[in-house]
Design a protein around this motif. Sequence first.
Motif, PDB file in Angstrom:
ATOM      1  N   THR A 244       0.835  -1.207   0.000  1.00 15.98           N
ATOM      2  CA  THR A 244       0.000   0.000   0.000  1.00 15.98           C
ATOM      3  C   THR A 244       0.867   1.253   0.000  1.00 15.98           C
ATOM      4  O   THR A 244       2.009   1.248   0.485  1.00 15.98           O
ATOM      5  CB  THR A 244      -0.936   0.056   1.222  1.00 15.98           C
ATOM      6  OG1 THR A 244      -0.162   0.300   2.408  1.00 15.98           O
ATOM      7  CG2 THR A 244      -1.718  -1.248   1.381  1.00 15.98           C
ATOM      8  N   ILE A 245       0.302   2.326  -0.509  1.00 13.04           N
ATOM      9  CA  ILE A 245       0.994   3.614  -0.479  1.00 13.04           C
ATOM     10  C   ILE A 245       1.180   4.058   0.963  1.00 13.04           C
ATOM     11  O   ILE A 245       2.236   4.595   1.340  1.00 13.04           O
ATOM     12  CB  ILE A 245       0.192   4.656  -1.282  1.00 13.04           C
ATOM     13  CG1 ILE A 245       0.054   4.202  -2.731  1.00 13.04           C
ATOM     14  CG2 ILE A 245       0.862   6.027  -1.218  1.00 13.04           C
ATOM     15  CD1 ILE A 245      -0.940   5.006  -3.535  1.00 13.04           C
ATOM     16  N   TRP A 246       0.150   3.822   1.784  1.00 10.60           N
ATOM     17  CA  TRP A 246       0.251   4.185   3.196  1.00 10.60           C
ATOM     18  C   TRP A 246       1.440   3.464   3.843  1.00 10.60           C
ATOM     19  O   TRP A 246       2.241   4.077   4.566  1.00 10.60           O
ATOM     20  CB  TRP A 246      -1.053   3.803   3.923  1.00 10.60           C
ATOM     21  CG  TRP A 246      -1.015   4.089   5.388  1.00 10.60           C
ATOM     22  CD1 TRP A 246      -1.374   5.254   6.004  1.00 10.60           C
ATOM     23  CD2 TRP A 246      -0.566   3.206   6.417  1.00 10.60           C
ATOM     24  NE1 TRP A 246      -1.168   5.148   7.362  1.00 10.60           N
ATOM     25  CE2 TRP A 246      -0.678   3.900   7.642  1.00 10.60           C
ATOM     26  CE3 TRP A 246      -0.082   1.904   6.434  1.00 10.60           C
ATOM     27  CZ2 TRP A 246      -0.330   3.333   8.863  1.00 10.60           C
ATOM     28  CZ3 TRP A 246       0.276   1.338   7.651  1.00 10.60           C
ATOM     29  CH2 TRP A 246       0.151   2.036   8.846  1.00 10.60           C
ATOM     30  N   GLU A 247       1.565   2.163   3.596  1.00  8.67           N
ATOM     31  CA  GLU A 247       2.666   1.378   4.165  1.00  8.67           C
ATOM     32  C   GLU A 247       4.016   1.903   3.696  1.00  8.67           C
ATOM     33  O   GLU A 247       4.966   2.005   4.492  1.00  8.67           O
ATOM     34  CB  GLU A 247       2.521  -0.092   3.743  1.00  8.67           C
ATOM     35  CG  GLU A 247       3.712  -0.972   4.095  1.00  8.67           C
ATOM     36  CD  GLU A 247       3.909  -2.133   3.146  1.00  8.67           C
ATOM     37  OE1 GLU A 247       4.967  -2.784   3.236  1.00  8.67           O
ATOM     38  OE2 GLU A 247       3.026  -2.378   2.305  1.00  8.67           O
ATOM     39  N   PHE A 248       4.114   2.229   2.410  1.00  7.15           N
ATOM     40  CA  PHE A 248       5.395   2.707   1.882  1.00  7.15           C
ATOM     41  C   PHE A 248       5.865   3.941   2.643  1.00  7.15           C
ATOM     42  O   PHE A 248       6.997   4.005   3.130  1.00  7.15           O
ATOM     43  CB  PHE A 248       5.262   3.017   0.386  1.00  7.15           C
ATOM     44  CG  PHE A 248       6.559   3.425  -0.258  1.00  7.15           C
ATOM     45  CD1 PHE A 248       7.372   2.488  -0.869  1.00  7.15           C
ATOM     46  CD2 PHE A 248       6.974   4.764  -0.236  1.00  7.15           C
ATOM     47  CE1 PHE A 248       8.587   2.858  -1.449  1.00  7.15           C
ATOM     48  CE2 PHE A 248       8.180   5.137  -0.816  1.00  7.15           C
ATOM     49  CZ  PHE A 248       8.982   4.183  -1.421  1.00  7.15           C
ATOM     50  N   HIS A 249       4.978   4.911   2.787  1.00  4.02           N
ATOM     51  CA  HIS A 249       5.394   6.159   3.430  1.00  4.02           C
ATOM     52  C   HIS A 249       5.553   6.013   4.938  1.00  4.02           C
ATOM     53  O   HIS A 249       6.438   6.659   5.525  1.00  4.02           O
ATOM     54  CB  HIS A 249       4.419   7.277   3.057  1.00  4.02           C
ATOM     55  CG  HIS A 249       4.602   7.735   1.645  1.00  4.02           C
ATOM     56  ND1 HIS A 249       5.673   8.487   1.246  1.00  4.02           N
ATOM     57  CD2 HIS A 249       3.879   7.487   0.523  1.00  4.02           C
ATOM     58  CE1 HIS A 249       5.607   8.719  -0.048  1.00  4.02           C
ATOM     59  NE2 HIS A 249       4.529   8.108  -0.517  1.00  4.02           N
ATOM     60  N   GLU A 250       4.748   5.159   5.557  1.00  3.56           N
ATOM     61  CA  GLU A 250       4.940   4.922   6.991  1.00  3.56           C
ATOM     62  C   GLU A 250       6.280   4.250   7.248  1.00  3.56           C
ATOM     63  O   GLU A 250       6.983   4.580   8.219  1.00  3.56           O
ATOM     64  CB  GLU A 250       3.792   4.067   7.531  1.00  3.56           C
ATOM     65  CG  GLU A 250       3.924   3.659   8.990  1.00  3.56           C
ATOM     66  CD  GLU A 250       4.022   4.838   9.948  1.00  3.56           C
ATOM     67  OE1 GLU A 250       4.479   4.627  11.092  1.00  3.56           O
ATOM     68  OE2 GLU A 250       3.651   5.976   9.569  1.00  3.56           O
ATOM     69  N   THR A 251       6.680   3.332   6.393  1.00  5.01           N
ATOM     70  CA  THR A 251       7.976   2.665   6.559  1.00  5.01           C
ATOM     71  C   THR A 251       9.123   3.646   6.355  1.00  5.01           C
ATOM     72  O   THR A 251      10.096   3.651   7.130  1.00  5.01           O
ATOM     73  CB  THR A 251       8.096   1.488   5.570  1.00  5.01           C
ATOM     74  OG1 THR A 251       7.037   0.561   5.808  1.00  5.01           O
ATOM     75  CG2 THR A 251       9.433   0.769   5.741  1.00  5.01           C
ATOM     76  N   VAL A 252       9.033   4.474   5.327  1.00 10.96           N
ATOM     77  CA  VAL A 252      10.084   5.472   5.101  1.00 10.96           C
ATOM     78  C   VAL A 252      10.185   6.415   6.298  1.00 10.96           C
ATOM     79  O   VAL A 252      11.295   6.751   6.753  1.00 10.96           O
ATOM     80  CB  VAL A 252       9.811   6.255   3.798  1.00 10.96           C
ATOM     81  CG1 VAL A 252      10.758   7.449   3.664  1.00 10.96           C
ATOM     82  CG2 VAL A 252       9.962   5.338   2.588  1.00 10.96           C
ATOM     83  N   ARG A 253       9.044   6.842   6.820  1.00  6.97           N
ATOM     84  CA  ARG A 253       9.050   7.739   7.984  1.00  6.97           C
ATOM     85  C   ARG A 253       9.701   7.068   9.181  1.00  6.97           C
ATOM     86  O   ARG A 253      10.530   7.665   9.884  1.00  6.97           O
ATOM     87  CB  ARG A 253       7.607   8.137   8.333  1.00  6.97           C
ATOM     88  CG  ARG A 253       7.496   9.100   9.516  1.00  6.97           C
ATOM     89  CD  ARG A 253       6.105   9.130  10.105  1.00  6.97           C
ATOM     90  NE  ARG A 253       5.762   7.853  10.753  1.00  6.97           N
ATOM     91  CZ  ARG A 253       6.176   7.506  11.972  1.00  6.97           C
ATOM     92  NH1 ARG A 253       6.980   8.296  12.664  1.00  6.97           N
ATOM     93  NH2 ARG A 253       5.829   6.344  12.472  1.00  6.97           N
ATOM     94  N   ARG A 254       9.348   5.800   9.418  1.00  8.64           N
ATOM     95  CA  ARG A 254       9.802   5.098  10.626  1.00  8.64           C
ATOM     96  C   ARG A 254      11.218   4.552  10.497  1.00  8.64           C
ATOM     97  O   ARG A 254      11.994   4.572  11.446  1.00  8.64           O
ATOM     98  CB  ARG A 254       8.820   3.943  10.909  1.00  8.64           C
ATOM     99  CG  ARG A 254       8.994   3.263  12.240  1.00  8.64           C
ATOM    100  CD  ARG A 254       7.956   2.175  12.394  1.00  8.64           C
ATOM    101  NE  ARG A 254       8.334   0.930  11.720  1.00  8.64           N
ATOM    102  CZ  ARG A 254       7.483  -0.028  11.391  1.00  8.64           C
ATOM    103  NH1 ARG A 254       6.177   0.129  11.637  1.00  8.64           N
ATOM    104  NH2 ARG A 254       7.902  -1.129  10.792  1.00  8.64           N
ATOM    105  N   GLU A 255      11.548   4.032   9.319  1.00 11.48           N
ATOM    106  CA  GLU A 255      12.802   3.287   9.156  1.00 11.48           C
ATOM    107  C   GLU A 255      13.839   4.004   8.297  1.00 11.48           C
ATOM    108  O   GLU A 255      14.970   3.523   8.168  1.00 11.48           O
ATOM    109  CB  GLU A 255      12.506   1.915   8.532  1.00 11.48           C
ATOM    110  CG  GLU A 255      11.509   1.074   9.296  1.00 11.48           C
ATOM    111  CD  GLU A 255      12.046   0.583  10.625  1.00 11.48           C
ATOM    112  OE1 GLU A 255      13.273   0.686  10.867  1.00 11.48           O
ATOM    113  OE2 GLU A 255      11.242   0.096  11.442  1.00 11.48           O
ATOM    114  N   GLN A 256      13.453   5.089   7.659  1.00 14.75           N
ATOM    115  CA  GLN A 256      14.358   5.857   6.796  1.00 14.75           C
ATOM    116  C   GLN A 256      14.862   5.040   5.600  1.00 14.75           C
ATOM    117  O   GLN A 256      15.942   5.297   5.072  1.00 14.75           O
ATOM    118  CB  GLN A 256      15.529   6.429   7.603  1.00 14.75           C
ATOM    119  CG  GLN A 256      15.086   7.397   8.684  1.00 14.75           C
ATOM    120  CD  GLN A 256      16.260   7.940   9.472  1.00 14.75           C
ATOM    121  OE1 GLN A 256      16.960   7.204  10.161  1.00 14.75           O
ATOM    122  NE2 GLN A 256      16.481   9.240   9.361  1.00 14.75           N
TER     123      GLN A 256
END
Length: 486
Positions: A244-256
């Motif tokens: 999901t797009i939501w997952e992609f951006h949440e992962t980038v935010r959390r894990e860089q």
Amino acid sequence: MSADRVIYRAKWVLGFRDGAHHLLENGEVEVAGNSIAYVGPAREPAAEGVEVRAFPEGLLMPGFISSHAHVCSHVGDRMTCDCGRLDLFSCGFLNYLPAGRDGANFLAPEDPEAGIRYAIGELLKTGVTTVVEMGGEVGGNTDTMVDIAGEMGIRGYFAPGYASAHYHFDDRGRLHYEWFEDDGEEQFEVACEAASRNNGKYNDRIRGILVPVEAVLTSRRLLRRTREEATRLGLPVTLHVAETIWEFHETVRREQTTPLGVLADEGLLAPDVILGHSLFYGGHSQTGFPRVGDLERVAASGAHVSHSPFVFSRRGIMFEGFRTYSELGINITLGTDSYPQDMFNEMKFASILGKVHSKDFRAAPARDVVNAATVNGARALGRDDIGRLSPGAKADMLVVDLGRFAFGPMQDPIKALVQIGNAQHVDHVMVDGRVVVDEGRLTMVDEAALLAEVRANAKKVYDGYKDFDHAGRDILEFAPPAFKAW
């Protein structure tokens, strides 16, 4: 007649030799017990006492392998057709899977057993003989799934899923996730035990697999634990990632880093891993994130991608793209994911959307999508005894009736299969030497009774939607019908 030997003759046989499928006209497959003894031209006469089944307009081919499926009735996904919350960025399951008002579970009113039977029946009737189930995330207890699969005859990979966190909606309906105090360790231990205990059941038709259900809900520690135990136990791994797009951006935010970047860091880009969906990578048109070599890392690792084009096209999302992945050397498999559990849909949409994305009629040809539905799935599971018709392989196969009016004149039966075929054209299915579909009907369940049961269960779920929804809306407010009532 011999009870353990039968000869199948068909107008066309998709046999396997020299490392690839080959199409044989007026061919024959001999089954001995649960294995294939012969594939080749029809022999006359048949050995005395051996049953012969003839399909004069049939295409006999290896059973399909669905590398990603949720074995349930999918009342939630059916509800979100043409609708859903905009703030979830086109995702379907996030509309109903998180805990709702006061912790309510949207699916709680449903009896999962009927849904499991329905889904397995649907898979078999569409020619899927092997399924990789995604941890019972929607369908319920996987030990129950194992027993129903054993009874109904499908070949499958089953184990409870696990996670470090869970989703929920707050009192305003906003999506959150919370980490479990033990980081999902208890769930993980249960999953490893069940995967090992069920591995090899029902004449080895059931095998274990490790399923950290969603990468975004799994800590790095638990991903590393998965890598260690999969290696120790000799089990494959699958999970939802870059879905999901939501997952992609949440992962980038959390894990860089990207979701695929996290898996690369923790050893879960590997030849024993099937990446469920793997849609959103650095450079995908919908992420707004620069290209960072995600797909190149998948290709170099030998990990496999499970592609489910039909379900995502319903949400306005497209794989970018079949040719891109395959030219990098990524092994693309097909999964039936949600509803309908129909490999014909997946092949058709994989081919058509692959051409649309590439703007090239040569992209995603029939050969490649049939391979994705058969031998590529076998390769992803580390097997050379399924996904093909060859001596020594398992007797998993289906017959498609090409004599139906819909097929019309044919220059190539395989291209016709992909462009025209659908589940209603499946005449006969065998798994492990056992006939599970004959003349288009399941051999082990009452189809009409099962359909009535899953529909009654769905009504209970939909009638309770207002108790799940944060605003107390009923089902018709959230998911209005296509047309107003008379």
